[in-house]
Design a protein around this motif. Sequence first.
Motif, PDB file in Angstrom:
ATOM      1  N   ARG A 129       0.824  -1.215   0.000  1.00  0.00           N
ATOM      2  CA  ARG A 129       0.000   0.000   0.000  1.00  0.00           C
ATOM      3  C   ARG A 129       0.860   1.268   0.000  1.00  0.00           C
ATOM      4  N   SER A 130       2.138   1.135  -0.295  1.00  0.00           N
ATOM      5  CA  SER A 130       3.098   2.247  -0.336  1.00  0.00           C
ATOM      6  C   SER A 130       3.515   2.725   1.045  1.00  0.00           C
ATOM      7  N   LEU A 147      11.124  14.152   7.800  1.00  0.00           N
ATOM      8  CA  LEU A 147      10.336  13.310   8.699  1.00  0.00           C
ATOM      9  C   LEU A 147      11.231  12.640   9.738  1.00  0.00           C
ATOM     10  N   ASP A 148      10.596  12.184  10.801  1.00  0.00           N
ATOM     11  CA  ASP A 148      11.308  11.471  11.853  1.00  0.00           C
ATOM     12  C   ASP A 148      11.899  10.182  11.284  1.00  0.00           C
ATOM     13  N   PRO A 149      13.213   9.973  11.413  1.00  0.00           N
ATOM     14  CA  PRO A 149      13.804   8.749  10.851  1.00  0.00           C
ATOM     15  C   PRO A 149      13.276   7.468  11.470  1.00  0.00           C
ATOM     16  N   SER A 150      12.683   7.538  12.669  1.00  0.00           N
ATOM     17  CA  SER A 150      12.149   6.335  13.311  1.00  0.00           C
ATOM     18  C   SER A 150      10.702   6.055  12.917  1.00  0.00           C
ATOM     19  N   GLY A 151      10.126   6.850  12.021  1.00  0.00           N
ATOM     20  CA  GLY A 151       8.732   6.693  11.633  1.00  0.00           C
ATOM     21  C   GLY A 151       8.338   5.300  11.186  1.00  0.00           C
ATOM     22  N   PRO A 152       9.132   4.623  10.326  1.00  0.00           N
ATOM     23  CA  PRO A 152       8.733   3.290   9.872  1.00  0.00           C
ATOM     24  C   PRO A 152       8.683   2.234  10.972  1.00  0.00           C
ATOM     25  N   ASP A 153       9.276   2.514  12.132  1.00  0.00           N
ATOM     26  CA  ASP A 153       9.329   1.504  13.189  1.00  0.00           C
ATOM     27  C   ASP A 153       7.973   1.246  13.838  1.00  0.00           C
ATOM     28  N   ASP A 154       7.061   2.207  13.754  1.00  0.00           N
ATOM     29  CA  ASP A 154       5.735   2.067  14.360  1.00  0.00           C
ATOM     30  C   ASP A 154       4.697   1.837  13.268  1.00  0.00           C
ATOM     31  N   PRO A 155       4.112   0.629  13.161  1.00  0.00           N
ATOM     32  CA  PRO A 155       3.139   0.352  12.096  1.00  0.00           C
ATOM     33  C   PRO A 155       1.968   1.331  12.075  1.00  0.00           C
ATOM     34  N   ARG A 156       1.646   1.948  13.206  1.00  0.00           N
ATOM     35  CA  ARG A 156       0.506   2.873  13.246  1.00  0.00           C
ATOM     36  C   ARG A 156       0.873   4.261  12.736  1.00  0.00           C
ATOM     37  N   GLN A 157       2.171   4.565  12.635  1.00  0.00           N
ATOM     38  CA  GLN A 157       2.597   5.898  12.252  1.00  0.00           C
ATOM     39  C   GLN A 157       3.483   5.907  11.014  1.00  0.00           C
ATOM     40  N   ARG A 158       3.529   4.820  10.304  1.00  0.00           N
ATOM     41  CA  ARG A 158       4.451   4.741   9.170  1.00  0.00           C
ATOM     42  C   ARG A 158       4.122   5.783   8.093  1.00  0.00           C
ATOM     43  N   PRO A 159       5.152   6.427   7.530  1.00  0.00           N
ATOM     44  CA  PRO A 159       4.901   7.299   6.376  1.00  0.00           C
ATOM     45  C   PRO A 159       4.371   6.470   5.210  1.00  0.00           C
ATOM     46  N   ASN A 160       3.582   7.102   4.372  1.00  0.00           N
ATOM     47  CA  ASN A 160       3.040   6.434   3.197  1.00  0.00           C
ATOM     48  C   ASN A 160       3.455   7.240   1.973  1.00  0.00           C
ATOM     49  N   MET A 161       4.146   6.596   1.046  1.00  0.00           N
ATOM     50  CA  MET A 161       4.710   7.322  -0.088  1.00  0.00           C
ATOM     51  C   MET A 161       3.626   7.936  -0.965  1.00  0.00           C
ATOM     52  N   ALA A 162       2.491   7.263  -1.147  1.00  0.00           N
ATOM     53  CA  ALA A 162       1.420   7.837  -1.960  1.00  0.00           C
ATOM     54  C   ALA A 162       0.871   9.102  -1.307  1.00  0.00           C
ATOM     55  N   ASP A 256       3.563  -9.397  -4.777  1.00  0.00           N
ATOM     56  CA  ASP A 256       3.239  -9.598  -3.371  1.00  0.00           C
ATOM     57  C   ASP A 256       4.474  -9.333  -2.525  1.00  0.00           C
ATOM     58  N   GLY A 257       4.239  -8.914  -1.312  1.00  0.00           N
ATOM     59  CA  GLY A 257       5.355  -8.687  -0.403  1.00  0.00           C
ATOM     60  C   GLY A 257       5.991  -7.325  -0.612  1.00  0.00           C
ATOM     61  N   PRO A 258       6.868  -6.942   0.301  1.00  0.00           N
ATOM     62  CA  PRO A 258       7.507  -5.634   0.216  1.00  0.00           C
ATOM     63  C   PRO A 258       8.390  -5.491  -1.025  1.00  0.00           C
ATOM     64  N   ALA A 259       8.596  -4.246  -1.439  1.00  0.00           N
ATOM     65  CA  ALA A 259       9.453  -3.931  -2.576  1.00  0.00           C
ATOM     66  C   ALA A 259      10.630  -3.102  -2.082  1.00  0.00           C
ATOM     67  N   LEU A 260      11.796  -3.377  -2.617  1.00  0.00           N
ATOM     68  CA  LEU A 260      12.991  -2.605  -2.297  1.00  0.00           C
ATOM     69  C   LEU A 260      13.185  -1.554  -3.380  1.00  0.00           C
ATOM     70  N   VAL A 261      13.265  -0.299  -2.978  1.00  0.00           N
ATOM     71  CA  VAL A 261      13.453   0.808  -3.911  1.00  0.00           C
ATOM     72  C   VAL A 261      14.819   1.426  -3.654  1.00  0.00           C
ATOM     73  N   VAL A 262      15.660   1.458  -4.684  1.00  0.00           N
ATOM     74  CA  VAL A 262      16.994   2.039  -4.555  1.00  0.00           C
ATOM     75  C   VAL A 262      17.140   3.176  -5.550  1.00  0.00           C
ATOM     76  N   ALA A 263      17.962   4.159  -5.199  1.00  0.00           N
ATOM     77  CA  ALA A 263      18.199   5.317  -6.062  1.00  0.00           C
ATOM     78  C   ALA A 263      19.692   5.423  -6.334  1.00  0.00           C
ATOM     79  N   THR A 264      20.052   5.479  -7.596  1.00  0.00           N
ATOM     80  CA  THR A 264      21.451   5.586  -7.987  1.00  0.00           C
ATOM     81  C   THR A 264      21.606   6.729  -8.983  1.00  0.00           C
ATOM     82  N   ALA A 265      22.852   7.096  -9.245  1.00  0.00           N
ATOM     83  CA  ALA A 265      23.152   8.136 -10.223  1.00  0.00           C
ATOM     84  C   ALA A 265      24.301   7.661 -11.105  1.00  0.00           C
TER      85      ALA A 265
END
Length: 300
Positions: A129-130, A147-162, A256-265
Motif C-alpha cells: 500500500r506504499s 520526517l522522523d527517521p524512526s517513523g517506519p518503526d511504528d506500524p501505526r505511524q508509518r509514512p506512506n509514499m502515496a 506480493d510482499g515488500p518492494a525494495l526501492v533504490v536510487a542511484t546516479a
Amino acid sequence: MKKQGRLADFLQARRAQLQPEEVGLRTYGERRRVPGLRREELALLAGISAPYYTRLEQGQSHNASPEVLDALAGALRLDGPERAHLHALARSPRGTRTAGRSRAERVTEATRSLLAALDSTPAIVLGRRSDVLAWNRQGHALFAGHLDPSGPDDPRQRPNMARMVFLDAHTRELYTDWPAKAGAVVGNLRLTAGRHPDDPQLAALIGELAMRSPEFATMWADHRILACGTADYGMRHPLVGALTVTQQTLQSPQGDGPALVVATATPGSPSATALALLAHTVAPRETTAPRLDAHPRTTG
C-alpha cells in the motif's frame, strides 16, 4: 465497488482514450458524440459481438474467457502489466469472505541486512500500500529528510509514499516533474488494487486520496496502469540541490510482499557527486574523547 464494476469501469475508460485514427478506423470527418471508440468499433476490433461487449462493459456478463480478454487487450493496445490487470479484474472471486484489518507488514531480517549493506546507496522498503516499512540513512535523507527517521518503526505511524507525493508539500517540491511521479504512484496503486480487491486498508487509502487531492481523483479516473520498475527522476533536494536519480523497484513478479526501492546516479556525474555529498552530510559524527595516557607521568 464490486470486482465486475471495476472491470466495466476499466473497459469504458480505456475505450474512451483510444482514438479511431490510432487503430486505422476512418471517421470521414463525422462528429462523434462520445470520446474515443464506440462500443461496436471496439467489439469489431476484438472479434466479438457488440451486444456481448456491451454486457461486459455494463457489468452484466461475468464469464469472459481468457481468449476474449486477450482479444480485448489487443484491441485496446494494452501493454503487459495492463493486460495482466485486465485479467485480474475479470477473475471470479474465490469465495465470499469478511473483509477485516490485515496484519501489519513486516521487514525480514534478510531485508534489513540488505539495507545495511546498501548504506551508501539511498534505499527504502515499501509495502504493497506504499507504506514505508524501513529505510536506510541515505534513503531517509533523500526521500523524506523532513520526517522522523524512526517513523517506519511504528506500524501505526508509518509514512506512506502515496500520501507524501500527493499531500506533502516537501515531497511535491522534491520532484521537478511532479506529474510524472504522481502518475507512477497512481498507476502502481491501480495495479495493486486489481491484485488485492478485498484489501480494506488499500480501499481506505484510495478513498482518502481521492477526497483530499483533486489531482489524484483525476488521475485515478483515467485507469492508467504502471508497474514500478526503473525510472529517472529529477529532484530538487534542500541539502544538495538539483540531481537526477535512477529509481529501481525490486519486487517479486507477483507483486506480493515488500518492494525494495533504490536510487542511484550515473558514476562520475554531478548527480553522483550530489549523492556522495548527501551521504557525507548525514553520516554519523564520531565524538573524540580526550586521550588518556596509559602511564600518566608523575611529578616529584
